[in-house]
Motif scaffolding. Structure first.
Motif, mmCIF file in Angstrom:
data_model
loop_
_atom_site.group_PDB
_atom_site.id
_atom_site.type_symbol
_atom_site.label_atom_id
_atom_site.label_comp_id
_atom_site.label_asym_id
_atom_site.label_seq_id
_atom_site.Cartn_x
_atom_site.Cartn_y
_atom_site.Cartn_z
ATOM 1 N N ASP A 11 8.167 89.809 29.513
ATOM 2 C CA ASP A 11 7.425 90.469 30.591
ATOM 3 C C ASP A 11 6.422 89.511 31.232
ATOM 4 O OD1 ASP A 11 5.508 90.249 28.635
ATOM 5 O OD2 ASP A 11 5.216 92.404 28.361
ATOM 6 N N GLY A 12 6.334 88.270 30.675
ATOM 7 C CA GLY A 12 5.456 87.262 31.264
ATOM 8 C C GLY A 12 3.996 87.418 30.911
ATOM 9 N N ILE A 13 3.676 88.354 30.035
ATOM 10 C CA ILE A 13 2.276 88.578 29.651
ATOM 11 C C ILE A 13 1.976 87.783 28.393
ATOM 12 C CG2 ILE A 13 0.563 90.297 28.961
ATOM 13 C CD1 ILE A 13 2.230 92.364 30.513
ATOM 14 N N GLY A 35 13.032 88.780 33.700
ATOM 15 C CA GLY A 35 11.869 89.648 33.674
ATOM 16 C C GLY A 35 12.200 91.052 33.218
ATOM 17 N N ILE A 36 11.452 91.528 32.240
ATOM 18 C CA ILE A 36 11.578 92.913 31.799
ATOM 19 C C ILE A 36 10.186 93.535 31.798
ATOM 20 C CG2 ILE A 36 13.653 92.550 30.383
ATOM 21 C CD1 ILE A 36 11.833 92.427 27.936
ATOM 22 N N ASN A 480 4.386 90.117 34.653
ATOM 23 C CA ASN A 480 3.805 88.994 35.381
ATOM 24 C C ASN A 480 4.932 88.171 36.005
ATOM 25 O OD1 ASN A 480 2.362 86.819 36.354
ATOM 26 N ND2 ASN A 480 1.062 86.636 34.541
ATOM 27 N N VAL A 481 5.437 88.650 37.142
ATOM 28 C CA VAL A 481 6.576 88.009 37.803
ATOM 29 C C VAL A 481 6.222 86.599 38.256
ATOM 30 C CG1 VAL A 481 8.169 88.155 39.757
ATOM 31 C CG2 VAL A 481 7.498 90.223 38.525
ATOM 32 N N ASP A 482 5.005 86.417 38.751
ATOM 33 C CA ASP A 482 4.590 85.108 39.264
ATOM 34 C C ASP A 482 4.649 84.038 38.170
ATOM 35 O OD1 ASP A 482 3.318 83.342 41.315
ATOM 36 O OD2 ASP A 482 1.701 83.345 39.834
#
Length: 554
Positions: A11-13, A35-36, A480-482
């Protein structure tokens, strides 16, 4: 290893550690991210980061800056507050930016030394989906307000100037300089009492070629008496002189070389962050620092030393590190095993003018921490824990001569203001004990430990930690897509949403089809088992002997 690519589903976190962008860039293979998580636009207001020096001085002003992110609340008015021990220090009203990023800076002056529990909070707004992230707690260690520091240098140099200029920026450091300019000649004179009266010693390119035996004896006699010190080893440091006091150093000198090499720095993040503040640990700064000159001598850390920065040549790690620390018994030391550190000051001046100054001053603060002089200490692995997270305790125990205790009963007492909880720590190795407490309650805690051995009972000083509401996973629930896009981009990969997995499979198939696989093979020949080979060698030797005989060379 024939790795063609790496795929990360996330999830990018980031809930622990640091952003691995620099590591991904060095891998040499593309990283694909999937991304999830929650992609919906929710209304939220959160404190993302707090920037501060974790070690500061009493009665001296310091900046504490926070970054607040808003989703769906642009142009709203909120109050941002700074607290010390739940006492309001300062509040500021801000209008939330349409860009979603808001920076607020507080000016904080602690009145006395000690651990300070700090908190920054932002007022909640109607319609917020998550208010747990409107507040963030952190700890500051406030030191007494004046440090006596003596710099001893084997010669004037650019490294000396860079370090002294950084030290001079902190008015809480009283600096004395002993600088050799030739044999038995010193810049501006000095007194030997400066060595013994100092709280911390900084050895820059010392000993040098012209360093006197008396200055060396006075310096390393003070170190032997547990004076904390920093030492910078440059290509012109006289390692043969330094080897005479090798027993007092945190590294061993195995082989001395006159050759120098250019090396790059690679942070050992977990170890580095235990000593240095977030202002000194910015990965984007470290990744842009130039290589520096390191003597090619074999300088290896001793077992009790900790590597903070590795050295590498063209991304190939070396056995000899760049920066190491040691905290054993009553003494602390930090060793920088390379010169030309002035290049780092120059390279970071535009991007982050205070980076190098913070790096040097963090060294001073860590060396001057008072717990380096204690026979028995106990600490937690960090100051803040989430609700339900295990709290780990670590205790160090020495006898009066600071030899690690081999067998002792160590019991820790945890207090939450109304209840005492006792727990025994288990021996990890001589002098080191640890234990885990499975907490389940929010609040502020104090703790101390009692160690019993050989009829002796020692009590540690009381320390603190806090258990804060919620878990770190719930702090920011949006994908956190970026970050996932940047992680893929720096490595030459791509980002995909989970629904677009077929595009990822096509990309991976393309890489596998175009990948060049290198294979190695070898053949082994036993020359001495072949009679023809032996015969040819004998004939060649005979011809050589005949030619030498004719030429009068025998």
């Amino acid at each position: 290893k024939n790795v063609g690519s790496i795929t990360i589903i996330s999830d990018g976190i980031i809930t622990d550690g640091y952003e691995p962008l620099y590591d991904a860039e060095k891998l040499g293979v593309p990283v694909f991210t999937i991304g999830i998580g929650d992609t919906s636009v929710i209304k939220d207001l959160l404190i993302r980061d707090i920037f501060y020096n974790q070690n500061i001085y009493a009665e001296k002003s310091t900046d504490i800056e926070t970054q607040i992110v808003n989703y769906g609340f642009e142009n709203s008015l909120v109050k941002v507050s700074l607290f010390e021990e739940n006492k309001l220090i300062q509040s500021k009203d801000i209008v939330l930016s349409p860009t979603a990023i808001n920076k607020v800076k507080f000016d904080y002056t602690p009145s006395e030394s000690g651990d300070k529990k700090m908190r920054i909070s932002v007022s909640a707004l109607p319609g917020e989906t998550n208010t747990l992230n409107n507040s963030k707690t952190f700890y500051l260690k406030v030191l007494r307000n004046k440090i006596k520091l003596t710099v001893i240098s084997g010669s004037p140099s650019a490294d000396l100037s860079a370090i002294v200029s950084s030290l001079s920026s902190d008015k809480n450091i009283d600096i004395k300089k002993i600088v050799e300019i030739s044999k038995n000649k010193f810049l501006n004179g000095f007194e030997y009492t400066w060595i013994d009266s100092a709280d911390v010693l900084f050895l820059i390119d010392f000993p040098g070629e012209n360093s006197s035996a008396e200055l060396m004896n006075r310096t390393f006699s003070s170190i032997q008496n547990n004076k904390p010190y920093f030492i910078l080893i440059t290509p012109t440091t006289d390692l043969s002189k330094l080897k005479r006091v090798e027993q007092q150093l945190p590294f061993s000198i195995n082989k001395i070389s006159s050759d120098n090499i250019l090396v790059q720095a690679e942070l050992v993040t977990e170890n580095f962050n235990a000593i240095f503040s977030s202002l000194s640990a910015q990965q984007n700064i470290w990744s842009g620092l130039p290589p520096i000159a390191k003597n090619n001598s074999e300088l290896f850390p001793k077992p009790e030393s900790i590597t903070l920065i590795k050295s590498s040549v063209k991304n190939i790690p070396l056995n000899s590190p760049l920066l190491i620390s040691r905290s054993i018994g009553r003494q602390r030391s930090i060793s920088f095993l390379s010169g030309e550190i002035w290049k780092w000051q120059l390279a970071s001046a535009d991007k982050s003018p205070i980076f190098f100054t913070n790096f040097i001053n963090d060294i001073v603060k860590w060396l001057n921490l008072s717990d380096s002089k204690k026979q028995f200490t106990v600490r937690t692995t960090k100051k803040l824990f989430s609700n339900g997270e295990n709290v780990e305790f670590i205790a160090e125990l020495y006898d009066q001569t600071f030899i690690p205790i081999t067998d002792a009963d160590v019991v820790i007492t945890i207090n939450n203001g109304s209840t005492n909880i006792e727990q025994k720590l288990e021996k990890v190795k001589d002098g080191l004990y640890s234990g885990i407490w499975e907490n389940g309650f929010e609040g502020d805690y104090s703790f101390h430990a009692i160690a019993k051995f050989d009829g002796v009972s020692l009590k540690s000083e009381t320390e603190r930690f806090s258990v804060v509401p919620g878990s770190i996973e719930k702090y920011d629930t949006r994908m956190n897509v970026d970050f996932l896009k940047r992680l893929a981009h720096v490595s030459g990969g791509n980002f995909f949403f989970i629904d677009d997995y077929e595009s990822l499979f096509n990309e991976l198939n393309r890489i596998n089809l175009n990948r060049v696989i290198t294979t190695y093979s070898y053949n082994e020949f036993q020359l001495w088992s072949n009679s023809w080979t032996i015969a040819i060698i004998i004939i060649l030797f005979a011809i050589e002997w005949f030619i030498r005989k004719r030429a009068g060379m025998l």
